[in-house]
Design an enzyme around this catalytic site. Structure first.
Site, mmCIF file in Angstrom:
data_model
loop_
_atom_site.group_PDB
_atom_site.id
_atom_site.type_symbol
_atom_site.label_atom_id
_atom_site.label_comp_id
_atom_site.label_asym_id
_atom_site.label_seq_id
_atom_site.Cartn_x
_atom_site.Cartn_y
_atom_site.Cartn_z
ATOM 1 N N GLN A 1 0.726 -1.224 0.089
ATOM 2 C CA GLN A 1 0.101 -0.124 0.070
ATOM 3 C C GLN A 1 0.957 1.255 0.003
ATOM 4 O OE1 GLN A 1 -3.827 -0.417 1.520
ATOM 5 N NE2 GLN A 1 -4.079 1.945 0.863
ATOM 6 N N PHE A 2 1.356 1.763 -1.271
ATOM 7 C CA PHE A 2 2.095 2.770 -1.469
ATOM 8 C C PHE A 2 1.651 4.084 -0.742
ATOM 9 C CE2 PHE A 2 -0.138 3.504 -5.267
ATOM 10 C CZ PHE A 2 -0.129 4.918 -5.456
ATOM 11 N N THR A 3 0.436 4.117 -0.755
ATOM 12 C CA THR A 3 -0.315 5.356 -0.352
ATOM 13 C C THR A 3 -0.149 5.676 1.134
ATOM 14 O OG1 THR A 3 -2.431 4.258 0.164
ATOM 15 C CG2 THR A 3 -2.337 5.018 -1.983
#
Length: 146
Positions: free
Chosen positions: A78-80
């Site tokens: 989850q790069f966010t």
């Protein structure tokens, strides 16, 4: 590395209509490698999460780890989690580059397995649908830089 850890009674991740990973009781771990992260951060995060005592004991106290309850981990990239929220549109420039992020995501999964935990995964970089039943709810945010 950053992670959001949720105690779940069940969780699954689906990509293009196919379930790529699912677990019963255990942890849903949303994980993001940050710029400058290396294996040391993944090692630290895996060790900390494996020992995290957020499951109830016989007295109803959060005193048991995922290992103690015989649970599993669903690990989703989850790069966010690297979001910079100084404005109204988040930026993600502090996330590791995709190739490095994927390498560390894979390494983190291997470290969780080395901790003796069964794991299931999403697909790095895919558009994923995550379903979960958050038990508690218990949700913990972790950052190895802090």
């Amino acid at each position: 590395m950053r992670a959001v850890v949720q105690r779940v009674s069940r969780a699954s991740v689906t990509v293009d209509g196919q379930i790529t990973g699912e677990i019963g009781a255990g942890l849903l771990i949303l994980v993001c490698a940050m710029q400058g992260d290396a294996e040391a951060q993944a090692d630290h995060l895996a060790s900390k999460i494996a020992k995290l005592r957020i499951f109830k004991d016989e007295a109803g106290k959060m005193n048991r780890s995922v290992r103690d309850i015989g649970g599993a981990c669903l690990i989703v990239s989850q790069f966010t989690l690297a979001a910079d929220l100084r404005g109204n549109r988040p930026g993600f420039s502090t996330a590791a580059a995709p190739a490095e992020g994927q390498r560390l995501y894979t390494y983190f999964t291997e470290r969780m397995q080395a901790e003796g935990l069964p794991t299931a995964n999403g697909i790095f970089g895919a558009d994923m649908a995550v379903e979960l039943v958050n038990d508690g709810p218990v949700t913990i945010w972790m950052d190895t830089a802090q």
